[in-house]
Design a protein around this motif. Sequence first.
Motif, PDB file in Angstrom:
ATOM      1  N   ARG A 132       0.825  -1.205   0.000  1.00 28.87           N
ATOM      2  CA  ARG A 132       0.000   0.000   0.000  1.00 28.87           C
ATOM      3  C   ARG A 132       0.862   1.259   0.000  1.00 28.87           C
ATOM      4  O   ARG A 132       0.537   2.255  -0.651  1.00 28.87           O
ATOM      5  N   GLN A 133       1.977   1.209   0.681  1.00 26.97           N
ATOM      6  CA  GLN A 133       2.855   2.373   0.760  1.00 26.97           C
ATOM      7  C   GLN A 133       3.471   2.731  -0.589  1.00 26.97           C
ATOM      8  O   GLN A 133       4.027   3.819  -0.764  1.00 26.97           O
ATOM      9  N   ASP A 134       3.370   1.825  -1.560  1.00 24.65           N
ATOM     10  CA  ASP A 134       3.900   2.089  -2.892  1.00 24.65           C
ATOM     11  C   ASP A 134       2.896   2.813  -3.792  1.00 24.65           C
ATOM     12  O   ASP A 134       3.185   3.056  -4.968  1.00 24.65           O
ATOM     13  N   THR A 142      -9.867   3.148   5.249  1.00 28.20           N
ATOM     14  CA  THR A 142      -9.549   2.324   6.414  1.00 28.20           C
ATOM     15  C   THR A 142      -9.461   0.840   6.088  1.00 28.20           C
ATOM     16  O   THR A 142      -9.252   0.015   6.980  1.00 28.20           O
ATOM     17  N   GLN A 143      -9.614   0.462   4.819  1.00 29.44           N
ATOM     18  CA  GLN A 143      -9.527  -0.942   4.448  1.00 29.44           C
ATOM     19  C   GLN A 143      -8.119  -1.484   4.644  1.00 29.44           C
ATOM     20  O   GLN A 143      -7.133  -0.787   4.401  1.00 29.44           O
ATOM     21  N   ARG A 144      -8.037  -2.726   5.065  1.00 30.55           N
ATOM     22  CA  ARG A 144      -6.737  -3.378   5.177  1.00 30.55           C
ATOM     23  C   ARG A 144      -6.339  -3.906   3.796  1.00 30.55           C
ATOM     24  O   ARG A 144      -7.109  -4.637   3.162  1.00 30.55           O
TER      25      ARG A 144
END
Length: 281
Positions: A132-134, A142-144
């Motif tokens: 996700r950080q990419d 707020t989804q995982r």
Amino acid sequence: MEPQVSELKQKIEDTLCPFGFEVYPFQVAWYNAVLPSAFHLPLPGPTLAFLVLSTPAMFDRALKPFLQSGHLQPLTDPVDQCVAYHLGRVRKSLPELQIEVIADYEVHPNRRPKILAQTAAHVAGAAYYYQRQDVEADPWGTQRIAGVCIHPRFGGWFAIRGVLLLPGIQVPDLPPTKPLDCVPTRTERIALLESFNFHWRDWTYRDVVTPQERYSEEQKAYFSTPPAQRLALLGLAQPSREPSSASPELLFTTLIPKSQNLSRARGWLSPRVSPPASPGP
């Protein structure tokens, strides 16, 4: 790459690659540097390690012969047994070295993973770990969102099998290797992570890059079967009475004629694909 590392890599490849595996060297320091201390490997930074992954070819080259060899035990996952057998062959081929094997599924007593396999694959340059950080300004709120590794030649059609640690070998000058970024745009990364997290059952995330080779229909059928029912497919356990999705059973009716006993299915088999707590290859 240092001569010592090149020589060891060649020896390990000679043992594993004919059976559908790939091997990538890395330093423990590279792995520890990107993780919280709770996940660190308790070894000096320059310690040599090798990441081992399986390609689609492992099905025919390693698993089928293993199932026919008589080594299979009925209470343990057949693929895990096969991989353990071949990693054990590496240790036997290098008896002069201390080699610690950590399988991708191993956990400590507190259930913390012994190795974060996708992180290890990324730092070893084997596959790019998209997270996700990419994704800049991601759309998920707020989804995982779980990350996924993509191989430059096989896309998502591969599996990380474990790490070989060589505590007695220090390689302070080993040059870092960056994985190939084969999903470079924000749009592509969003599509990949959404496909992996929300639609992993349809296999499409694995084709985010055009692969050189995919899993066969036999492998896909096995992967699609719930883990608790996989031994039954090999005739090694009673089928679970719990309902399962229709698609794997339909696949098996086309792959295994009704006239054959389930034990005949020992001619093939393959690794897990269904995500555990979070999706994974």
